[in-house]
Write an enzyme that holds these catalytic residues in place. Structure first.
Site, short mmCIF file in Angstrom:
data_model
loop_
_atom_site.label_atom_id
_atom_site.label_comp_id
_atom_site.label_asym_id
_atom_site.label_seq_id
_atom_site.Cartn_x
_atom_site.Cartn_y
_atom_site.Cartn_z
N MET A 20 -3.79 -1.69 22.67
CA MET A 20 -3.05 -1.57 23.93
C MET A 20 -2.50 -2.93 24.34
O MET A 20 -2.15 -3.15 25.50
CB MET A 20 -3.93 -0.98 25.02
CG MET A 20 -4.37 0.46 24.69
SD MET A 20 -4.76 1.46 26.12
CE MET A 20 -6.06 0.52 26.85
N HIS A 76 -8.91 -8.55 18.43
CA HIS A 76 -7.83 -7.78 17.80
C HIS A 76 -7.39 -8.47 16.49
O HIS A 76 -7.11 -7.80 15.50
CB HIS A 76 -6.61 -7.69 18.72
CG HIS A 76 -6.85 -6.94 19.98
ND1 HIS A 76 -6.92 -7.53 21.22
CD2 HIS A 76 -7.03 -5.61 20.20
CE1 HIS A 76 -7.12 -6.62 22.14
NE2 HIS A 76 -7.20 -5.44 21.56
O1 PAF Z 1 -9.08 0.67 21.85
C1 PAF Z 1 -7.91 0.72 22.32
O2 PAF Z 1 -7.27 -0.30 22.55
C2 PAF Z 1 -7.30 2.07 22.62
O3 PAF Z 1 -8.25 2.97 23.10
C3 PAF Z 1 -6.52 2.67 21.44
C4 PAF Z 1 -7.45 2.98 20.26
C5 PAF Z 1 -5.43 1.70 21.00
C6 PAF Z 1 -5.85 3.98 21.86
O4 PAF Z 1 -4.97 3.79 22.91
#
Ligand code: PAF
Length: 286
Positions: free
Chosen positions: A30, A37
């Protein structure tokens, strides 16, 4: 790195990569990216040949509209970080691209059992929103493997069950939680913490470790969890839940079970933080 905003462009680029014999890795996010990330992108790069990431703040998984409104949107910075991490393709759709018929008319994917309780209990509809958007993203990207962080332990369990139940030909890879030096799990929501709260925030992980220690000393589960909630309050949190579940399937931790996950969620100021700790108890649950 190429950035695309439509499903048609996304499919075109992925098709070309697949035709060149590349194995496709996918990291859905997101946005508001941090080192956690980037560790998912690194794992994807080490296990696949062509890495696709997505940045989409999914309205369907927010049960609280003010939480959705204030969620940080930082696309230019995210693009820089993904590019530096050797991501090949970024998909950054808008809400209309993802939900062209509107959210109310969207078919929903519901994953039973593992989505109940814990975050699913505190955030009604949250996991339906997650499993629905991840299904759509999987069908748009058609990855060979998808990478998720262990910090969202219940989310990973929901996605693994969904992939298995719906026979999706995708390998789901779980990547260990990235932590700051003091133990705090990295999260986009840490940005909501004041300097003072940031100092206190490590108290959640400390509390989970104390639960593991107490259970390893043969302390009784209910008493240990009650003490942990009090300890969180003393540390400045407003506890949401602290639970111990079987690590394999998130079922309630029955006496004798030793492979467990200790999960906690708690509010600190404006931030709701979650964390977990997977442990093998030396004498099982008492
Ligand atoms: O973990 C996240 O950032 C969100 O829940 C995802 C998996 C991208 C789904 O919107």
């Amino acid at each position: 790195m190429i950035t695309v905003h439509t499903v048609a462009e996304l499919r075109e680029h992925v098709r070309t990569a697949r035709q060149a014999g590349k194995r496709i890795g996918f990291v859905p996010t997101m946005g508001n990216l941090h080192a956690g990330h980037i560790s998912l992108i690194d794992s994807a790069n080490s296990e696949t040949d062509y890495v696709v990431s997505s940045v989409f703040v999914n309205p369907l998984q927010f049960n609280d509209q003010s939480d959705l409104q204030r969620y940080p949107r930082t696309l230019p910075q995210d693009q820089e970080k993904l590019s530096a991490a050797d991501c090949d393709l970024l998909f950054a759709p808008d809400v209309d691209e993802m939900y062209p018929n509107g959210q109310a008319e969207q078919s929903i994917v519901h994953v039973p059992v593992v989505s109940k309780g814990l975050c699913g209990g505190s955030r009604p509809g949250h996991f339906d929103g997650v499993s629905t958007v991840v299904t759509k993203l999987f069908n748009q990207v058609l990855p060979d493997a998808a990478f998720f962080g262990e910090k969202d332990f219940q989310q990973v369990a929901v996605i693994k069950k969904m992939v298995n139940d719906l026979c999706m030909p995708i390998e789901v890879v779980t990547v260990p939680t990235a932590r700051a030096e003091d133990g705090l799990a990295l999260s986009s929501r840490n940005g909501y913490l004041s300097d003072e709260e940031r100092q206190l925030a490590t108290g959640l992980y400390k509390t989970l470790n104390e639960i593991a220690e107490a259970l390893n000393h043969g302390e009784q589960l209910d008493k240990t969890l009650a003490q942990a909630s009090l300890r969180l309050e003393e540390r400045g949190f407003r506890p949401d839940y602290v639970e111990v579940r079987a690590a394999a399937d998130l079922s309630p931790a029955a006496p004798g079970v030793s492979e467990v996950v200790i999960l906690g969620a708690a509010f600190l100021g404006n931030a709701r933080l979650i964390d977990n700790l997977v442990v093998t108890l030396n004498r099982g649950i008492v």
